[in-house]
Design a protein around this motif. Structure first.
Motif, PDB file in Angstrom:
ATOM      1  N   ALA A 104       0.851  -1.189   0.000  1.00  0.00           N
ATOM      2  CA  ALA A 104       0.000   0.000   0.000  1.00  0.00           C
ATOM      3  C   ALA A 104       0.887   1.240   0.000  1.00  0.00           C
ATOM      4  CB  ALA A 104      -0.939   0.029   1.207  1.00  0.00           C
ATOM      5  N   VAL A 105       0.284   2.354  -0.411  1.00  0.00           N
ATOM      6  CA  VAL A 105       0.980   3.643  -0.471  1.00  0.00           C
ATOM      7  C   VAL A 105       0.200   4.651   0.354  1.00  0.00           C
ATOM      8  CG1 VAL A 105       1.895   5.445  -1.992  1.00  0.00           C
ATOM      9  CG2 VAL A 105       1.655   3.096  -2.845  1.00  0.00           C
TER      10      VAL A 105
ATOM     11  N   ILE B 104      -1.944  -1.111  -6.736  1.00  0.00           N
ATOM     12  CA  ILE B 104      -1.494  -0.951  -5.348  1.00  0.00           C
ATOM     13  C   ILE B 104      -2.446   0.000  -4.635  1.00  0.00           C
ATOM     14  CG2 ILE B 104       0.364  -0.144  -3.842  1.00  0.00           C
ATOM     15  CD1 ILE B 104       2.344  -0.803  -6.024  1.00  0.00           C
ATOM     16  N   PRO B 105      -3.039  -0.405  -3.525  1.00  0.00           N
ATOM     17  CA  PRO B 105      -3.932   0.501  -2.796  1.00  0.00           C
ATOM     18  C   PRO B 105      -3.202   1.775  -2.375  1.00  0.00           C
ATOM     19  CG  PRO B 105      -4.135  -1.747  -1.975  1.00  0.00           C
ATOM     20  CD  PRO B 105      -2.963  -1.735  -2.895  1.00  0.00           C
ATOM     21  N   LEU B 106      -3.865   2.900  -2.581  1.00  0.00           N
ATOM     22  CA  LEU B 106      -3.264   4.196  -2.266  1.00  0.00           C
ATOM     23  C   LEU B 106      -4.188   4.952  -1.314  1.00  0.00           C
ATOM     24  CD1 LEU B 106      -1.472   6.655  -4.613  1.00  0.00           C
ATOM     25  CD2 LEU B 106      -3.336   7.492  -3.179  1.00  0.00           C
ATOM     26  N   TYR B 107      -3.610   5.528  -0.265  1.00  0.00           N
ATOM     27  CA  TYR B 107      -4.360   6.260   0.750  1.00  0.00           C
ATOM     28  C   TYR B 107      -3.889   7.712   0.788  1.00  0.00           C
ATOM     29  CZ  TYR B 107      -5.750   1.670   2.570  1.00  0.00           C
ATOM     30  OH  TYR B 107      -6.261   0.404   2.710  1.00  0.00           O
ATOM     31  N   CYS B 108      -4.858   8.626   0.802  1.00  0.00           N
ATOM     32  CA  CYS B 108      -4.557  10.050   0.944  1.00  0.00           C
ATOM     33  C   CYS B 108      -5.836  10.759   1.384  1.00  0.00           C
ATOM     34  CB  CYS B 108      -4.011  10.653  -0.354  1.00  0.00           C
ATOM     35  SG  CYS B 108      -5.164  10.621  -1.739  1.00  0.00           S
TER      36      CYS B 108
ATOM     37  N   LEU C  82      -4.007  13.526  -7.809  1.00  0.00           N
ATOM     38  CA  LEU C  82      -3.599  12.229  -8.342  1.00  0.00           C
ATOM     39  C   LEU C  82      -3.782  12.180  -9.856  1.00  0.00           C
ATOM     40  CD1 LEU C  82      -5.207   9.864  -5.683  1.00  0.00           C
ATOM     41  CD2 LEU C  82      -2.757  10.300  -5.999  1.00  0.00           C
ATOM     42  N   PRO C  83      -3.070  11.269 -10.529  1.00  0.00           N
ATOM     43  CA  PRO C  83      -3.334  11.081 -11.962  1.00  0.00           C
ATOM     44  C   PRO C  83      -4.803  10.731 -12.190  1.00  0.00           C
ATOM     45  CG  PRO C  83      -1.328   9.914 -11.302  1.00  0.00           C
ATOM     46  CD  PRO C  83      -1.983  10.402 -10.041  1.00  0.00           C
ATOM     47  N   PRO C  84      -5.354  11.127 -13.328  1.00  0.00           N
ATOM     48  CA  PRO C  84      -6.781  10.858 -13.601  1.00  0.00           C
ATOM     49  C   PRO C  84      -7.115   9.367 -13.467  1.00  0.00           C
ATOM     50  CG  PRO C  84      -5.861  12.333 -15.244  1.00  0.00           C
ATOM     51  CD  PRO C  84      -4.707  11.868 -14.422  1.00  0.00           C
ATOM     52  N   GLN C  85      -8.264   9.101 -12.856  1.00  0.00           N
ATOM     53  CA  GLN C  85      -8.789   7.761 -12.664  1.00  0.00           C
ATOM     54  C   GLN C  85      -7.965   6.889 -11.699  1.00  0.00           C
ATOM     55  OE1 GLN C  85      -9.018   8.934 -16.271  1.00  0.00           O
ATOM     56  NE2 GLN C  85     -10.879   9.654 -15.263  1.00  0.00           N
ATOM     57  N   ARG C  86      -6.974   7.465 -11.025  1.00  0.00           N
ATOM     58  CA  ARG C  86      -6.218   6.662 -10.053  1.00  0.00           C
ATOM     59  C   ARG C  86      -7.109   6.379  -8.835  1.00  0.00           C
ATOM     60  NH1 ARG C  86      -3.839   3.464  -6.834  1.00  0.00           N
ATOM     61  NH2 ARG C  86      -1.570   3.247  -6.863  1.00  0.00           N
ATOM     62  N   ALA C  87      -7.307   5.112  -8.534  1.00  0.00           N
ATOM     63  CA  ALA C  87      -8.120   4.731  -7.385  1.00  0.00           C
ATOM     64  C   ALA C  87      -7.398   5.108  -6.089  1.00  0.00           C
ATOM     65  CB  ALA C  87      -8.398   3.236  -7.412  1.00  0.00           C
ATOM     66  N   TRP C  88      -8.176   5.488  -5.077  1.00  0.00           N
ATOM     67  CA  TRP C  88      -7.591   5.866  -3.788  1.00  0.00           C
ATOM     68  C   TRP C  88      -8.588   5.588  -2.670  1.00  0.00           C
ATOM     69  CZ3 TRP C  88      -9.955   9.905  -0.989  1.00  0.00           C
ATOM     70  CH2 TRP C  88     -10.931  10.623  -1.698  1.00  0.00           C
TER      71      TRP C  88
END
Length: 360
Positions: free
Chosen positions: A52-53, A73-77, A85-91
């Motif tokens: 994860a990030v 990779i799961p991303l948390y913010c 974030l880059p377009p369409q990047r899941a978070w």
């Protein structure tokens, strides 16, 4: 058992932030920094394997490398940081102030005093691992929350051993305001608190002024957050700035930094207040631009105070030079807690961790 920490980037000089913490069989990446200068490669992400990030805030040297990572990779913010974030990047959402479980590891977040939506990160493993991201005690707008104790502290030392109080910085900038100026600033960072200060100064000096639309939008976004996510007593000043139209021919212009050069502003001088690229350092040396720091990072005495507050047994000053003379100075400031190696362990510790304390 201990946690393993690998500082992939950000130790020994100003550079992208990227730190891997391995604990409880999981690997978490703290920040995914991009290059500070156009054309520089991002090398820390090559072959990286993490579970994860976690992103502390949206400035390029902390978020600009997200595109180098696999999208799965799961991303948390925080929600405001997610807008960068880059377009369409899941978070997945980090709390602006609170506690969350990431891959079985308890993560506490708090306000870092640096930027809109920015947080520090505390991992509840092996006595606590604290990562400040970029942080500041002196913001007029963004609060800094006191974190729980931590055995290991990875701290923003972008200013090195510099220790000038914010009041002196603001006084110096004020002396330059009698000439037409353009101030390029990060649009989610010092831009917001400088907008409030510049409005006051412009009124007192009877000077026309303007701020970029994106800075207005970010002030409005801050005002829409719960009021304990900004310093007290400023809401009316923020509303006044939002209602006030830009001057047609401003003498003072606060703009989002887009790599502006003197030739772009023939009727104004550029006044920079933060990090200078090599090109801008050349412009400053040639007298083509002005520079005066507006504090948005921990100065030396505040870094030491934070390390003491955390009761840290080992402290890594990040994003600053660690040449021989600097090492001696940091060792004088931090004693045996000072560490310089990129790989370290956070040994098992039994002391209890306190809950989130009072706002600084």
């Amino acid at each position: 058992m201990s946690a393993a920490i690998q500082i992939l980037s950000g130790l020994g000089g100003k550079g992208p932030a990227a730190i891997v913490v391995e604990a409880q069989g999981k690997r978490l990446l703290l920040d995914a920094g991009g290059a500070l200068h156009p054309g520089e490669p991002i090398t820390w992400a090559s072959g990286l394997d993490v579970d994860a990030v976690l992103i502390s805030h949206d400035h390029v040297d902390h978020i600009g490398g997200v595109a180098e990572l696999p999208a799965q990779i799961p991303l948390y913010c925080t929600p405001l940081v997610a807008e960068a974030l880059p377009p369409q990047r899941a978070w997945q959402p980090l709390p602006y102030r609170g506690r969350i479980n990431v891959e079985g590891i308890a993560v506490t977040t708090g306000q870092a005093g640096h930027s809109l939506g920015g947080v520090w990160l505390h991992l509840d493993v092996e006595g606590g691992i604290f990562y400040s991201g970029d942080s500041c005690f002196e913001s007029r707008l963004f609060p800094f929350d006191t974190p729980p104790p931590a055995h290991t502290a990875l701290l923003d030392a972008s200013y090195g051993r510099y220790d000038q109080p914010q009041a002196q910085c603001i006084h110096a900038i004020g002396k330059a305001l009698d000439h037409p100026l353009v101030l390029p600033v990060p649009e989610t960072g010092r831009a917001l608190e400088m907008a409030l200060w510049l409005a006051e100064e412009a009124d007192q000096r009877h000077l026309p002024w303007a701020i970029d639309p994106i800075i207005r939008d970010n002030l409005a976004a801050l005002l829409a957050l719960p009021n304990d996510l900004r310093r007290k007593g400023l809401d009316e000043a923020i509303r006044a700035v939002l209602k006030r139209p830009n001057a047609v021919h401003p003498a003072l212009w606060l703009i989002s930094d887009r790599g502006d050069n003197p030739a772009d502003w023939p009727h104004h001088r550029l006044l920079h207040t933060g990090y200078l690229t090599p090109q801008r350092r050349q412009q400053l040396a040639a007298g083509e631009v002005l520079w005066q720091r507006w504090n948005v990072h921990l100065r030396a005495s505040h870094l030491v105070a934070l390390a003491n507050q955390l009761q840290a047994a080992q402290v890594a000053p990040l994003f600053t030079s660690l040449h021989a003379d600097a090492e001696v100075a940091w060792r004088d400031l931090l004693g045996e807690r000072f560490i310089t190696q990129p790989s370290l362990n956070a040994p098992s510790a039994t002391r209890p961790l306190s809950s989130l304390l009072l706002t600084h």
